[in-house]
Design a protein around this motif. Structure first.
Motif, short mmCIF file in Angstrom:
data_model
loop_
_atom_site.label_atom_id
_atom_site.label_comp_id
_atom_site.label_asym_id
_atom_site.label_seq_id
_atom_site.Cartn_x
_atom_site.Cartn_y
_atom_site.Cartn_z
N UNK A 43 0.81 -1.21 0.00
CA UNK A 43 0.00 0.00 0.00
C UNK A 43 0.84 1.26 0.00
N UNK A 44 1.96 1.24 0.72
CA UNK A 44 2.74 2.46 0.92
C UNK A 44 3.70 2.76 -0.23
N UNK A 45 4.20 1.74 -0.92
CA UNK A 45 5.14 1.99 -2.01
C UNK A 45 4.52 2.83 -3.11
N UNK A 46 3.29 2.52 -3.61
CA UNK A 46 2.70 3.43 -4.60
C UNK A 46 2.48 4.84 -4.07
N UNK A 47 2.10 4.95 -2.79
CA UNK A 47 1.89 6.28 -2.22
C UNK A 47 3.19 7.07 -2.18
N UNK A 48 4.28 6.43 -1.76
CA UNK A 48 5.58 7.12 -1.69
C UNK A 48 6.04 7.52 -3.09
N UNK A 49 5.89 6.60 -4.05
CA UNK A 49 6.27 6.94 -5.42
C UNK A 49 5.46 8.12 -5.94
N UNK A 50 4.18 8.16 -5.62
CA UNK A 50 3.34 9.27 -6.07
C UNK A 50 3.77 10.58 -5.44
N UNK A 51 4.08 10.56 -4.14
CA UNK A 51 4.50 11.79 -3.46
C UNK A 51 5.82 12.30 -4.04
N UNK A 52 6.78 11.40 -4.26
CA UNK A 52 8.06 11.85 -4.81
C UNK A 52 7.90 12.35 -6.25
N UNK A 53 7.06 11.69 -7.03
CA UNK A 53 6.82 12.16 -8.39
C UNK A 53 6.10 13.50 -8.38
N UNK A 54 5.23 13.70 -7.39
CA UNK A 54 4.57 15.01 -7.27
C UNK A 54 5.58 16.10 -6.92
N UNK A 55 6.56 15.79 -6.09
CA UNK A 55 7.61 16.77 -5.80
C UNK A 55 8.39 17.12 -7.06
N UNK A 56 8.63 16.12 -7.91
CA UNK A 56 9.37 16.38 -9.16
C UNK A 56 8.55 17.24 -10.11
N UNK A 57 7.23 16.99 -10.18
CA UNK A 57 6.40 17.69 -11.15
C UNK A 57 5.87 19.02 -10.63
#
Length: 638
Positions: A43-57
């Motif tokens: 559950x947490x890996x997709x959430x972390x990936x989304x948060x980091x990608x949001x920081x990039x974008x």
């Protein structure tokens, strides 16, 4: 027009609403968090990936918003463009991997043929293997003969083995579809969840920020918002810069490998850019594939050497030139923290944790900089010195490590003059030592070690030079010749435990400016009395009665000589707050006395006195028969 910019806010001071108070509660909370991270990986890996990608974008979305693109359109366009780039790179890398797999038998044959030359008779590998076999025979002895009861019967030897063949039924169309779909459904579902989460995080960024502010502390709204904005901006800039740097590095490696002649250069360029996110071991993973291919495509060794040179130079330039220019001196993490974080996140989440170790640890360090109770995260993981410079000085002096004190002084003196270094580092450290001595916390052997270390440091500083003055600033004017005479300035230490070190430091500062200085005692040149008296005291060491006594005694012995009283106190403390400062200021009402609160101020007052003093030669008064021979050794009231 007055400046409308808000005053800078302190970096810390936020108290999270749900942060535990005691150490036991924090330990229990840490164990609970680790358990949740471990068991909630899917559950947490997709959430972390989304948060980091949001920081990039986030910077990309802000840039499009400045071009008057609506928020929803900017978010959707940036996410779709990113997905197109990722899937395009994935397809290209997949094609390169397929070509590599098709050519693997040829590469294996070439490598086997090249290595067989090393195994020829008399070769290095042949000799090594022969030596290993000889050692094994010597240790193992002779072979054990088979037992007598293990003789096979003639019927067993002539009986042919029975062939066994296992047949599986042909899979149906539904089973074939399931076998193909199962490996793809998991990654596709994760990718879809990440894309949806990124879109919603970017669309509702303000709402999420408000909720985090509520959790972090809504009682101090201004400081909380400033901290959140600063953390989000720093992380967005860091992740975007790191992604851009790694992309450029991967493209450079791909182009260089293509020029060298390595097959599938785009695949290895992608691996090189991706492995830049992996600390320390990423470079070894990156270089292993091109090295094996260099052995396969070139019958000689020149390609192998070129690949080693390429990665050696490129890694050195990235780590020592380009990354410091973009990120500063480092990513904000200590090397030990990077290794520990990589180990922890790899154990927790596997390969994906290894890739996310540095970004996640950077998030923790930024969180520790803005929340008081989580400051231990910055202390443990950040690259900032855990001790202030004066605390480091005090610790090294207590340990008797004069070499470490000299190294610290060299680093500081390369940026600031001697007086500023002593005021900012050495004198505050002596103040810490004096506070411990007054409270009885400083043992005699520790005090002796500190005194020896600082005295050795003062001797070493005599050989150091101040940095040159900035461009456009004129060098200081030379002093009159009379002030160069030894003993022209007499530095008298107080009765505190470390006042003598303060007097030696002031004497060194004055001597570097060109004054003839003497610490305690009588005049170094008979018939040439001192032209200036400097009484050196550390606030909190000598009593006010002792300070007044020493000052009156010096005036009685040297009437008419101007005096400066150095009552050193930490920066920011007003002169009227110290006990010694009040006592010395009261003494200045009866006779002229200049009061200095730092070595730099004392130096400025001495230069001013040098310029305004009368040129009349002072004659030494006739000493009294009962007068002691030294100004610095007479007993004083406690």
């Amino acid at each position: 027009m007055p400046d409308q910019r808000p005053a800078p806010t302190p970096s810390r001071g936020l108290t999270a609403a749900g942060t535990p108070g005691s150490g036991l509660q924090m330990l229990e909370g840490a164990i609970l968090v680790v358990a949740v991270l471990y068991f909630g990986q899917e559950l947490l890996v997709p959430l972390v990936l989304a948060v980091l990608l949001a920081f990039v974008l986030a910077p990309v979305v802000r840039l499009m918003r400045r071009a008057y693109v609506p928020r929803s359109a900017a978010v959707v366009v940036s996410v779709l463009l990113t997905c197109a780039i990722i899937f395009g790179i994935g397809g290209l890398v997949g094609r390169q991997a397929t070509l590599l797999a098709e050519n693997l038998p040829t590469y294996q044959a070439t490598i086997r043929q090249k290595l067989s030359g090393l195994q020829s008779a008399g070769g290095l590998i042949d000799r090594l293997s022969g030596a290993v076999q000889a050692v094994g025979q010597g240790m193992g002895g002779h072979e054990t003969p088979p037992s007598a009861g293990a003789t096979a019967s003639p019927s067993d030897a002539t009986r042919p083995p029975l062939p066994v063949e296992i047949r599986t039924p042909d899979p149906t169309s539904l089973e074939m579809l399931r076998r193909v779909a199962e490996p793809l459904l998991g990654p596709l579902a994760t990718a879809g969840i990440v894309i949806i989460l990124v879109i919603f995080i970017l669309l509702y960024r303000e709402d999420l920020r408000d909720r985090l502010i509520r959790l972090a502390g809504a009682r101090d709204l201004h400081r909380t918002m400033a901290a959140m904005d600063d953390a989000a901006y720093r992380l967005s800039r860091f992740f975007l810069a790191q992604t851009g740097m790694n992309t450029c590095f991967g493209l450079f490696i791909a182009g260089a490998l293509w020029l060298i002649g390595i097959p599938n250069p785009l695949l290895w360029g992608f691996v090189a850019g991706l492995m830049r996110f992996v600390p320390f071991i990423g470079v070894f993973i990156t270089v292993s594939g091109p090295l094996l291919l260099a052995l396969a495509v070139d019958p000689g060794w020149a390609t192998l050497v070129w690949v080693l040179v390429l990665f050696g130079i490129s890694e050195m330039l990235m780590g020592q030139v380009f990354e410091p220019l973009v990120f500063g001196h480092s990513t904000g993490l200590s090397p030990i923290a990077v290794i520990a974080a990589a180990t922890f996140w790899t154990w927790l989440w596997g390969p994906i944790g290894l890739l996310l170790a540095v970004p996640l640890t950077v998030c923790l360090v930024v969180l520790g900089r803005h929340v008081d109770r989580l400051e231990f995260l910055e202390v443990m993981l950040g690259d900032r010195p855990p001790l202030d410079p004066e605390e480091t000085f005090y610790q090294r002096a207590l340990a008797g490590d004069a070499n470490a004190l000299a190294e610290q002084a060299e680093r500081c003196l390369s940026e600031k003059p001697l007086a500023e270094y002593l005021d900012a580092v050495a004198m505050p450290a002596l103040r810490l030592a004096q506070a411990d001595a007054v409270h009885g916390a400083l043992r005699p052997e520790r005090r002796d070690a500190l005194l020896r270390s600082v005295e050795l440091l003062i001797e070493d500083l005599e050989e150091e030079d101040d940095p040159p003055p900035p461009e456009g600033e004129a060098p200081p004017e030379p002093l009159p010749p009379a002030w160069h005479v030894p003993g022209a300035v007499l530095c008298l230490p107080g009765r505190g435990p470390f006042d003598s070190l303060a007097a030696n430091m002031l004497a060194q500062v004055l001597a570097r400016r060109g004054f003839g200085v003497q610490v305690g005692g009588v005049s170094a040149v008979p018939g040439a009395p001192p032209r200036l008296i400097c009484l050196c005291l550390l606030e909190g060491g000598s009593s006010s009665a002792t300070a007044r006594y020493l000052l009156r005694r010096a005036r009685r012995r040297l009437p008419g000589v101007p005096a400066i009283a150095l009552a050193w106190s930490p920066s920011g403390v007003e002169a009227s707050e110290g006990v010694l400062s009040k006592a010395l200021r009261a003494e200045s009402e009866t006779a002229p006395l200049q009061l200095a609160m730092s070595l730099t101020e004392a130096l400025d007052l001495a230069v001013e006195t040098c310029g305004t003093a009368s040129t009349t030669v002072l004659t030494a008064p006739a000493p009294r028969p009962d007068a002691p021979p030294s100004l610095g050794m007479e007993a004083a009231p406690a």
